[in-house]
Design an enzyme around this catalytic site. Structure first.
Site, mmCIF file in Angstrom:
data_model
loop_
_atom_site.group_PDB
_atom_site.id
_atom_site.type_symbol
_atom_site.label_atom_id
_atom_site.label_comp_id
_atom_site.label_asym_id
_atom_site.label_seq_id
_atom_site.Cartn_x
_atom_site.Cartn_y
_atom_site.Cartn_z
ATOM 1 N N SER A 110 48.158 44.676 53.131
ATOM 2 C CA SER A 110 47.764 46.043 52.792
ATOM 3 C C SER A 110 46.847 46.607 53.867
ATOM 4 O O SER A 110 46.056 45.872 54.465
ATOM 5 C CB SER A 110 47.034 46.030 51.438
ATOM 6 O OG SER A 110 46.426 47.266 51.189
ATOM 7 N N TYR A 167 40.293 42.260 45.258
ATOM 8 C CA TYR A 167 41.719 42.394 45.568
ATOM 9 C C TYR A 167 41.909 42.460 47.086
ATOM 10 O O TYR A 167 42.691 41.679 47.659
ATOM 11 C CB TYR A 167 42.333 43.649 44.926
ATOM 12 C CG TYR A 167 43.651 43.989 45.543
ATOM 13 C CD1 TYR A 167 43.767 45.035 46.477
ATOM 14 C CD2 TYR A 167 44.780 43.230 45.261
ATOM 15 C CE1 TYR A 167 44.980 45.311 47.090
ATOM 16 C CE2 TYR A 167 45.990 43.502 45.867
ATOM 17 C CZ TYR A 167 46.083 44.541 46.785
ATOM 18 O OH TYR A 167 47.278 44.805 47.401
ATOM 19 N N LYS A 178 43.756 39.719 50.090
ATOM 20 C CA LYS A 178 44.728 40.031 51.145
ATOM 21 C C LYS A 178 44.196 39.575 52.512
ATOM 22 O O LYS A 178 44.911 38.988 53.318
ATOM 23 C CB LYS A 178 45.039 41.529 51.187
ATOM 24 C CG LYS A 178 45.810 42.035 49.983
ATOM 25 C CD LYS A 178 47.145 41.307 49.813
ATOM 26 C CE LYS A 178 47.897 41.794 48.605
ATOM 27 N NZ LYS A 178 49.149 41.063 48.352
HETATM 28 P P1 NAD Z 1 53.912 45.047 41.011
HETATM 29 O O1 NAD Z 1 52.815 44.609 40.101
HETATM 30 O O2 NAD Z 1 54.832 46.130 40.582
HETATM 31 O O3 NAD Z 1 54.833 43.773 41.380
HETATM 32 C C1 NAD Z 1 54.294 42.479 41.451
HETATM 33 C C2 NAD Z 1 55.224 41.582 40.645
HETATM 34 O O4 NAD Z 1 54.779 40.232 40.762
HETATM 35 C C3 NAD Z 1 55.242 41.934 39.153
HETATM 36 O O5 NAD Z 1 56.580 42.029 38.715
HETATM 37 C C4 NAD Z 1 54.533 40.739 38.487
HETATM 38 O O6 NAD Z 1 55.080 40.465 37.205
HETATM 39 C C5 NAD Z 1 54.823 39.616 39.493
HETATM 40 N N1 NAD Z 1 53.809 38.544 39.514
HETATM 41 C C6 NAD Z 1 52.462 38.680 39.625
HETATM 42 N N2 NAD Z 1 51.877 37.478 39.634
HETATM 43 C C7 NAD Z 1 52.877 36.541 39.532
HETATM 44 C C8 NAD Z 1 52.916 35.128 39.476
HETATM 45 N N3 NAD Z 1 51.785 34.397 39.495
HETATM 46 N N4 NAD Z 1 54.113 34.512 39.355
HETATM 47 C C9 NAD Z 1 55.267 35.235 39.304
HETATM 48 N N5 NAD Z 1 55.304 36.583 39.359
HETATM 49 C C10 NAD Z 1 54.113 37.231 39.467
HETATM 50 O O7 NAD Z 1 53.217 45.411 42.403
HETATM 51 P P2 NAD Z 1 53.826 46.155 43.680
HETATM 52 O O8 NAD Z 1 53.213 47.502 43.756
HETATM 53 O O9 NAD Z 1 55.295 45.999 43.715
HETATM 54 O O10 NAD Z 1 53.168 45.276 44.858
HETATM 55 C C11 NAD Z 1 53.853 44.162 45.347
HETATM 56 C C12 NAD Z 1 52.983 43.519 46.412
HETATM 57 O O11 NAD Z 1 52.638 44.492 47.400
HETATM 58 C C13 NAD Z 1 51.652 42.980 45.884
HETATM 59 O O12 NAD Z 1 51.355 41.768 46.571
HETATM 60 C C14 NAD Z 1 50.652 44.055 46.271
HETATM 61 O O13 NAD Z 1 49.361 43.515 46.460
HETATM 62 C C15 NAD Z 1 51.225 44.539 47.571
HETATM 63 N N6 NAD Z 1 50.823 45.915 47.911
HETATM 64 C C16 NAD Z 1 51.083 46.921 47.031
HETATM 65 C C17 NAD Z 1 50.684 48.230 47.355
HETATM 66 C C18 NAD Z 1 50.924 49.366 46.394
HETATM 67 O O14 NAD Z 1 50.297 50.429 46.561
HETATM 68 N N7 NAD Z 1 51.792 49.211 45.413
HETATM 69 C C19 NAD Z 1 50.059 48.484 48.568
HETATM 70 C C20 NAD Z 1 49.823 47.421 49.439
HETATM 71 C C21 NAD Z 1 50.215 46.130 49.096
HETATM 72 C C1 WQD Z 2 45.105 57.895 46.976
HETATM 73 C C2 WQD Z 2 44.195 59.102 47.064
HETATM 74 C C3 WQD Z 2 42.198 58.955 45.746
HETATM 75 C C4 WQD Z 2 44.137 59.076 41.838
HETATM 76 C C5 WQD Z 2 45.238 51.937 46.572
HETATM 77 C C6 WQD Z 2 44.660 50.582 46.826
HETATM 78 C C7 WQD Z 2 45.372 49.936 47.976
HETATM 79 C C8 WQD Z 2 46.862 49.927 47.713
HETATM 80 C C9 WQD Z 2 47.357 51.330 47.462
HETATM 81 C C10 WQD Z 2 47.425 47.773 46.767
HETATM 82 C C11 WQD Z 2 42.718 58.722 47.147
HETATM 83 C C12 WQD Z 2 43.087 60.094 45.273
HETATM 84 C C13 WQD Z 2 43.924 59.061 43.208
HETATM 85 C C14 WQD Z 2 43.677 60.180 41.087
HETATM 86 C C15 WQD Z 2 42.839 61.186 43.081
HETATM 87 N N1 WQD Z 2 47.192 49.086 46.595
HETATM 88 N N2 WQD Z 2 43.291 60.099 43.801
HETATM 89 N N3 WQD Z 2 43.032 61.206 41.741
HETATM 90 O O1 WQD Z 2 43.176 54.217 46.798
HETATM 91 O O2 WQD Z 2 44.555 54.876 48.844
HETATM 92 O O3 WQD Z 2 45.017 52.730 47.698
HETATM 93 O O4 WQD Z 2 46.638 51.843 46.335
HETATM 94 O O5 WQD Z 2 47.443 47.147 47.777
HETATM 95 O O6 WQD Z 2 44.892 48.621 48.129
HETATM 96 O O7 WQD Z 2 43.307 50.743 47.183
HETATM 97 O O8 WQD Z 2 45.623 54.870 46.597
HETATM 98 O O9 WQD Z 2 46.835 56.314 45.028
HETATM 99 O O10 WQD Z 2 44.666 55.215 44.245
HETATM 100 O O11 WQD Z 2 44.588 57.076 45.903
HETATM 101 O O12 WQD Z 2 42.244 62.125 43.652
HETATM 102 O O13 WQD Z 2 43.808 60.259 39.832
HETATM 103 O O14 WQD Z 2 44.342 59.882 45.891
HETATM 104 O O15 WQD Z 2 40.842 59.356 45.738
HETATM 105 O O16 WQD Z 2 42.087 59.606 48.013
HETATM 106 P P1 WQD Z 2 44.473 54.236 47.514
HETATM 107 P P2 WQD Z 2 45.465 55.854 45.352
#
Ligand code: NAD
Ligand code: WQD
Length: 342
Positions: free
Chosen positions: A125, A150, A154
């Site tokens: 991330s 969290y 990472k």
């Molecule tokens: P998500 O929660 O939709 O998907 C994660 C999946 O992993 C879920 O289906 C959950 O049931 C499964 N899971 C969790 N722990 C598990 C375990 N111990 N064993 C088996 N399955 C397990 O999340 P996402 O948004 O699809 O994110 C996927 C990956 O990408 C994560 O590692 C997250 O940290 C990373 N990521 C997400 C974002 C974002 O904004 N969505 C941004 C950056 C990084």
């Molecule tokens: C985006 C912008 C908020 C909600 C997060 C995690 C990051 C990654 C992606 C896992 C910001 C603003 C949001 C609301 C708002 N996840 N906002 N009102 O914070 O950039 O990243 O999700 O890896 O690790 O930190 O994403 O969508 O929460 O926010 O004004 O109700 O929208 O302040 O500026 P963020 P976000």
């Protein structure tokens, strides 16, 4: 074609990646414990690709089950590891859940491949950059002290992977640093399914537009940005999914950069919260109800990625713009509103 293990493949990004792997001729096999996803997504994937991917439900923190599964599937040539807990706020309230889930699952998977070559793509991330000193942020920017457990999982996972790659020689690893994934598959059959009140911007916007939330609160309007709201690099989840296919292909070709590598996965463009709202109103054809509220603790003011390395060395570039991101997110919200999965 190669069998690719997709951990967390029923989740938001994983499900989209299963579709793109299949489209690219791979055989995806899913492991997910359904701790943050709905099994009906498997049926939705089948509607898109025409076949139901192989699925195994268990917790990757279980050493025995993970080891047995890997031993029973010697034809897996690559792993895309999405499975993790990912809610920043929850991680502050319950850090042990995050350290346990995100590290035990990773270590168990890696341990199962002590004796065997494996291509491994890790979900990282842009949160590892914190508030970058220079924008756009490149992969060589300093990793800053995480502002949440969290984010710490990472950062530490990246350090573990770099050390593993250097120590053993049979792990070929790429970490993808995602910026802000948004949107949904063009079929509107899969998309983001937040649990409870959405923490992220886009699902809150679409749930407000559909009438599930009264209004959106914009967290802060006097930041040092052109319109006072925070800036992010939003990326379409289908583009993000395709970046994982590109990473598997690079590992299969042999990465000239070596056994461990990192790539930014974003568009290289930053949009403010207010610009995102305007783009959504244009895509949905309806005004969005919002008001300004206090800043959210821990929010980065502005971050967007330098994506040249991904373009030149990963051979991947985002193709979908903010309009498609918003239109697909809205189409998915309307679909799931009319066809609830549970
Ligand atoms: P998500 O929660 O939709 O998907 C994660 C999946 O992993 C879920 O289906 C959950 O049931 C499964 N899971 C969790 N722990 C598990 C375990 N111990 N064993 C088996 N399955 C397990 O999340 P996402 O948004 O699809 O994110 C996927 C990956 O990408 C994560 O590692 C997250 O940290 C990373 N990521 C997400 C974002 C974002 O904004 N969505 C941004 C950056 C990084
Ligand atoms: C985006 C912008 C908020 C909600 C997060 C995690 C990051 C990654 C992606 C896992 C910001 C603003 C949001 C609301 C708002 N996840 N906002 N009102 O914070 O950039 O990243 O999700 O890896 O690790 O930190 O994403 O969508 O929460 O926010 O004004 O109700 O929208 O302040 O500026 P963020 P976000």
């Amino acid at each position: 074609m190669s069998k690719i293990l997709v951990t967390g493949g029923i989740g938001y990004i994983g499900s989209h990646t299963v579709v793109e792997l299949y489209n690219a001729g791979y055989t995806p096999i899913i492991v997910d414990n359904l701790s943050n996803s709905n099994i009906k997504i498997l049926d939705q994937i089948e509607k898109i690709i025409g076949v139901k991917p192989e699925f195994h439900q268990f917790d990757l923190c279980d050493i025995q089950q993970t080891a047995s599964f890997i031993a029973a599937n010697p034809d897996i040539t690559g792993i895309i590891h999405f499975a993790a807990s990912k809610a920043v706020g929850e991680s502050v309230a319950d850090p042990l859940k995050y350290y346990h889930n995100n590290f035990f699952s990773l270590i168990n998977l890696l341990n199962a491949y002590r004796e065997k070559e494996i291509n491994f793509v890790f979900s990282s991330s842009c949160t590892v950059y914190g508030e970058p000193d220079i924008l756009p942020v490149t992969e060589s920017a300093p990793v800053k002290k995480a502002t949440s457990p969290y984010g710490n999982t990472k950062q530490i996972a990246e350090e573990i992977l770099e050390e593993i790659a250097g120590a053993y020689g049979n792990y070929n690893i790429i970490a993808l640093r995602y910026f802000n994934p948004v949107g949904a598959h063009q079929s509107a059959l899969i998309g983001e399914l937040p649990n409870g009140v959405p923490q992220n911007l886009l699902p809150f916007i679409t749930q407000t537009a559909i009438g599930k939330r009264e209004k959106l609160t914009v967290f802060g309007n006097d930041y040092d940005t052109p319109d006072g709201s925070c800036i992010r690099d939003y990326i379409h989840v289908v583009d993000l999914a395709k970046a994982h296919v590109a990473a598997i292909k690079l590992l299969e070709r042999g990465n000239p950069n070596g056994k461990y590598d990192v790539f930014n996965v974003g568009t290289g463009n930053g949009y403010s919260v207010l610009e995102a709202i305007k783009a959504f109103e244009k895509a949905s054809g309806q005004p969005l109800k919002y008001e300004f509220g206090p800043k959210r603790d821990g929010d980065i003011i502005q971050v967007w990625g330098d994506v040249n390395k991904s373009s030149t060395e990963l051979g991947w570039k985002a193709e979908l713009g903010i309009d498609e991101m918003m239109a697909s997110a809205w189409a998915w919200e309307k679909y799931i509103h009319e066809n609830p999965l549970d």
